[in-house]
Structures are given as structure tokens and as C-alpha cells.
Write an enzyme that holds these catalytic residues in place. Sequence first.
Site, PDB file in Angstrom:
ATOM      1  N   ASP A 227       0.921  -1.143  -0.162  1.00 44.53           N
ATOM      2  CA  ASP A 227       0.192  -0.127  -0.007  1.00 44.53           C
ATOM      3  C   ASP A 227       1.085   1.268   0.087  1.00 44.53           C
ATOM      4  O   ASP A 227       2.025   1.285   0.305  1.00 44.53           O
ATOM      5  CB  ASP A 227      -0.813  -0.062   1.334  1.00 44.53           C
ATOM      6  CG  ASP A 227      -2.178   1.166   0.721  1.00 44.53           C
ATOM      7  OD1 ASP A 227      -2.091   1.569  -0.025  1.00 44.53           O
ATOM      8  OD2 ASP A 227      -2.997   0.951   1.765  1.00 44.53           O
TER       9      ASP A 227
HETATM   10  C1  BGC Z   1      -5.224   3.129  -0.299  1.00 47.86           C
HETATM   11  C2  BGC Z   1      -5.085   2.038  -1.360  1.00 47.86           C
HETATM   12  C3  BGC Z   1      -4.921   2.870  -2.768  1.00 47.86           C
HETATM   13  C4  BGC Z   1      -3.401   3.473  -2.738  1.00 47.86           C
HETATM   14  C5  BGC Z   1      -3.191   4.348  -3.789  1.00 47.86           C
HETATM   15  C6  BGC Z   1      -4.000   3.872  -0.425  1.00 47.86           C
HETATM   16  O1  BGC Z   1      -3.783   5.099   0.497  1.00 47.86           O
HETATM   17  O2  BGC Z   1      -5.224   2.480   0.951  1.00 47.86           O
HETATM   18  O3  BGC Z   1      -6.387   1.334  -1.434  1.00 47.86           O
HETATM   19  O4  BGC Z   1      -4.913   1.619  -3.808  1.00 47.86           O
HETATM   20  O5  BGC Z   1      -3.713   4.336  -1.867  1.00 47.86           O
HETATM   21  O6  BGC Z   1      -4.110   5.280  -4.077  1.00 47.86           O
END
Ligand code: BGC
Length: 808
Positions: A227
Site C-alpha cells: 500500500d
Molecule cells: C489506499 C489504497 C490505494 C492507494 C493508492 C492508499 O491510501 O489505501 O487502497 O490503492 O492509496 O491510491
Amino acid sequence: MEHFSEEDLGRLLSKLQLEEKVLLLTGRDSWSLHPLPSIGLRSIVVSDGPAGVRGDVWDERSPSANFPSPTALAATWDRAAVRTIGWGLGSEARRKSVDVVLAPTVNLHRSPYGGRHFEAFSEDPVLTAELAGEYVRGIQEYGVGATLKHYVANESETERFTVDVRVDERTLRELYLLAFESPVTEAGSWLVMSSYNSINGVTASENELLTRPLNDEWGFDGVVISDWTAVRSLESAHQAQDLAMPGPTSAWSESLLEAVRTGDVSEAAIDRKVLRILRLAARVGALGGPSPDVPAPVDVRMIARTVSISGSVLLSNDGILPLPPAPSIALIGEGARVARSQGGGSATVIPEAVVSPADGLRRRFGEDAIAWAPGAVVDRRPSPLPLTEVADLSGAPGVSVRYLDTEGVELGRETRRATTIVSFEGSSMLTRAATVEMSFRYTPRRPGSTPLAVIGLCDFEVHIDGSAATAGSIRLRPGDDFATSVLTPPFTAIELPVAAGGSDVVVRFTPVPGGVPDAVALGVGSPAPALDGDALIAEASALAASREVAVVVVSTSAEVESEGFDRQTLSLPGRQDDLVRAVVAANPRTIVVVNTGAPVVLPWRDDVAAILAVWFPGQEFGDALAAILSGDAEPGGRLPTTWPSAENEVPVSAVTPVEGRLDYAEGIHVGHRAWLAAGRAPAYPFGHGLGYTTWAVDSIEAPAALEPYAGVRVAATIRNTGARCGKVVVQFYLERVSASGVDRPVRWLAQFETAHLAAGEVRAVETTISGRRFAHWADGWTVEPGAYRVVAALDVADPGKHADLVIG
Ligand code: BGC
């Protein structure tokens, strides 16, 4: 992939220098990986989901289809329908040159307070896993990678970067890991995203769970992507964490190169990761060769509309629905005009157009059939300035934007059709600029002193008709984090003296740091009006009284349901409960459309004529709704998550960590299992949904005995007892009959099937329940010998019909 064998990939790997390998392991920027020209590898592009494919920019000039959110997909209980969404996402990804979709989210609805549940499917691991598998297959058929996220135990948002989830192994295996398992082992997802949280003391990107079960037991051969910023140290390089996002720098970068040189991290560990990224590259066609042979793009609007209908759940209906031909409708609710088609946060996409309930109902029933009143203020965040009221320097609808560096030298300029602009790209003009100047001719409907919201983390100056009007600063709010600082940016309201006939407005923003690195969101909007709640309710009730039927659209707002925070209450925001009560008092023929991503409490539920839960239905919202209300189509949904009767009845409500820890103390008793274990009746049970006909389960057949671990074929005889054809969702639950030393749920979902039957039709709906569904985890999957009950039912609270079988 067929163009590259494992040997080919090994050969490519052997050609790479260590520097190239390490470079590949951290993103090039927010949404792409480094290309490696020496081996013909182009950059791999990733994009959020799950309700659409945003692409590598956050820009209204590059719109995306907005599909129903995953709770709506789960409410279809229909594998084939979810597969079509996968195709829609695959088609969109290819159109936008995206190789990897950062979806599906398979975390469970552990507690209804989880703020991000609209992005996840269900409280049930079997329903989640089955449907997520179809979602993955659909995307990957298009040669695009799907990403199961967030691995693992990431069910709530409070302290989301640091929370340490304490959960026992059995609970992990039977619930939270189960949701990932078959999408890996059967659907073959090409990626898994490691989460921000820790699990039992170890952050996800460093956690052994990446090795076992993901790799060692499930045979995952894809890429574990982090993540965003979840790779925190070199420790994760030793683990089965393959890729650190975003770039261009991460906790790996240079220090990883150094660690390999000094021998702290083995080159074999690096090679293992690189090989996986090369395998992904081969799968998505990023290594050259003929383009992958993929199906033709699908009709995304048709899919969005059909699946929204199929996932809408008719919670109650006194017979008012479907409506008679040519009804006169009082349409009430802010959300009836400005549709809330999706939840907030990284999942956000910018659709070209959203069909609001007002648009859809007018189209279906005729202009004159519909009269609208707002009823209540729901969204307290600023709304975009209407394009009818702003013109750029050329006079076209929109705003002109100039980007200046620290010396005041212009980096570039552009015109935009959005009044808030966002970028996550370190190299974009917006993120590089020291000053951003937004200019427009503003002709609000009522000139004079006009409220204007200035949005984003910045210092600002506002000039009107050549004179300085006001200046100020906007800073982070308490509790703002990484995502909220950009996705629901802070704002302030000012008053602008706008001349009759319009004024020229220039807003000069100086972005200040403190939010997401390399990401900026700035803009202007209309602050939510400070309207008199009583007057709005009175206006709506008068309108309801003057029409045959009232349709009230109630919803949550981006302040309540978004990534980055949990819900504080399950009540509808603002005065919407008062509104519904007043409208139904004025006109008992009141239908309430509940437009939320997750359960809300509906204290007036027994007083209204019908309630339809449409979730966040995507861009075709209004047309889908009109088809349902008119009876052109049946709302085919069943609840994927229990809807509570009252907040104090909710069995699992703790989402706030205590001293950094969140204890999943309820163990395996989550969702409907928790309601059954507590002996409480919710407002609407898991699996509930009426549709437009009625059903009976006549009987069930199953063998009387079963070998341990063997699957079993069962058949339920279902009768359509109503007067129209319809969709039934047959739910197969298991129960333990003989005494057991093991704590089991009262009943648990083992399988489900959908079928469409004509009025009066009787059909045997067959299915196979796998041996695993009888098992529990005790240091391994274990089937306890003894008597089990297979129940075919129409929701989890329905006694249904049962057959007992003995194992062992
Ligand atoms: C989220 C993810 C997401 C990523 C990219 C993170 O803050 O938890 O689900 O894919 O950002 O945007």
C-alpha cells in the site's frame, strides 16, 4: 505470458545489473514502475479502483466509467454479474493504458463503523471470496492485473497507518485470510497489496503472513505490491514483499542497493522479487512481443446500469412498488439532484457524466411527472462551482490556471473544466508550482456578496476585478492524514463582492507542505448553504402532500463515508431522519431510496411504504433507479451485510485502537454470525431482499452421509409463488447438529446460487458445497466428524428447509 516462458524470464533477469533490479523494486512515481530498456521492459502503469479505473492522472479531461461500488456488487450475489464488472474494468484499463488495477478490496465489514466498507464486498468471507474471484477473472481476461487488497486484517481506518490488529490464527484463517484465499488459488490474482496495519505486532509488509500462507500454501506467484508508503524499512526486503509504492523514493531505494552490496540483503532475495515483476510484465504485455489477445471492450454504461439494478436491495415494500404508470412524484433530497454515485478517497474516479435520480426519473416518467425539493442539507463540503457560472479567459465554461515557479516564471498554463484540481504526480505542473493562479469570470445566479470556498492546504490571496479582496491560510485539520489532506482537503469560506453582470476573479494559491508528498489539491467551490432545516423540511412535506407519491433519496456524504476515517455514527447525516418522518406524515405513499455504501440505521423504517437500498450505484444511478421504480426491472439485490436496528444493538462496534492495538476479540463471530450468536434481531438480516415476486423453498435434498473433506452435491427445490418472473438467491448455510467441542457459528454461509424463475415455476437449484466449508481451523483445516445440517434459505434468519448429514 505465452510469449515468455519461465526460462525466458530467468534469462532476462540474468541480463540485469543490480542497480537496474533495485530500481525496479520501487515505483517510478505514484502510478508507474521504472522501464528497463536494456531488456525491453516498458513502464507498468497501475491505477486505483475498485469502482472504476482512474488512470494515471486525476483529471476531468480524462474521464472514467464509474461502476457500482463493491457493496452493490456483493448485493447481486451473482457471480456472472460481477464477472461483467471485471470486464468493464478490464476494458477501461486497456482504454487508459493501465496494466494493473489496484482492486478488489477484500477486507471484510467487520463492524459497520468501518469508514471504507463501500469499497469492500461483505461481512461474509465466502461471499467476498467468491465474488472477488469473479472480479479478478474478469479484469485479468483483458490482460490486466488485479490486486487483492489490503493483506490483511485492514477492516477499519482509525490510526490506519499504525494500528496493530490483534487477531488469533483461527479467526484469520476462517475469515480475513479466507477472503483472499480462493481469489489467489482459484482465480489466480496477479497481485496482492500489503496493508498499512500491523498484524499481531508486525507491520504487514514485514509480516510472515506474506510467506505463509500466501506463497507457501497458496502458491501465489505474483507480485506483492505495498500500500502507498507501507514499506517502512529494509526488513520488508527480507520478506515476500516485492514492490514498494509509490516512488520515486521509498524505504528501499538507495538503502536497499547498499544493503545488497554489503550483504545485509541477499541478491537472491532481490532476484526473487524482480522475477515476479517480470512475470507480471509478461502477463500484461509490458515486455514487448505481440499484444495480448484480449476480448473486445464491453459496453460499460450498460454494465454499470444492469449491475446497479441487480445489486439494489428492496428492503421493504407494502405493495407501492413497482409504481403504476404515469405517477406524479415529489422527488426529495439533495442527492436526487447531485448524485452520490461513489464513495470518497483513493477509489474516486471522475465520470464523464452521472445520471442523477432526477435525470433518470424525468427521462422515464416525463418532465412534468417530477417536482423536486432538497429537503435537507447533507453535504457540508463545498460543491464545485457550476460550469454555467464560471468562464475561463477565452469565455468558455471553466477556469484558466497558470503555474509559476519560485521566481514567478510561468511553468505553463491550461484551462480546466473542474474548479478543484488534483495531482499525485511529482512531475506535474501542479505539484511543481510555487504559485498556482486560477482565473475566471464569475457570474453567480445571485450577484452581490457571494460566499466562495477556497480549498486545499495553502496560503491564498483572492483578487476581484483587479483589487485585492482577501487573503488567508488553510492548514491541516486535527486527524487529517496522508489521504484526507488531498482527497477531502481542508477549506475555508470567504465572501466575495461580485458585481451585477459578473466579476473577474483571480485566486493565487501558495501550496504549503504537510499533506501527501508530491500531491496537491487546490480549488474553489460553493460552500454548503447555511439553510434553515425546518424551512427545507416544510417545503419538502408540502411538495409531498401535493403529489401522488414521494420518493426521498437519503444518503451519506463524503465527510461521513470515505477512506481515511471511520464512521462516528450509523445515523444518516444532517436532518434526514426528521425529513423522512415529516414527508411520510404528509404523504404515506413515501418510498425511501437509501444511497449509502454501508448500513445505516433507519428509525422510521416501519412507517414508510417502501425502502430501497441502492448503495453507491455508479454513474447510471438515475436510469437504474427509474427502471426499478417503474417496474421495468426488478431490484435483484440481497444484503451482503446485516443492517442493524439500532446502534446499541451492533455486536461488533469497536474500531478505535486502544494504545495502538485493535483487538478482534469477537473472533469468528462477525457480521451475521455475531447477530445470531448474540440472539439479536437486526433491522434486516444478511441475505434479505424482496424483489418483485415471492419465493418458497419447498425442499432440500442431500446425501445422509459424507466422507470427511469430501464435497457434497445438494439441491433445493424453489418455487416462485408470485405473479412475475424474478431472481432468487438461494443461500446454503451449514449448522452443527451434534455436540461439538469446537466453538462454531450458529450457522455459516457455505454456498449460494442465483436463478431466474417464471411466475409459478418450480425448479431444483443444485450446487456443490466443498468439503472445506465444513472445516474449522485448528493448526490446519479440520473436519470434525458428526452431524451437520445443510439449510437452504432466503436469508440468514430464515429457517428454510434442511437436511442432516453425518460426516465420518
Ligand atoms: C489506499 C489504497 C490505494 C492507494 C493508492 C492508499 O491510501 O489505501 O487502497 O490503492 O492509496 O491510491
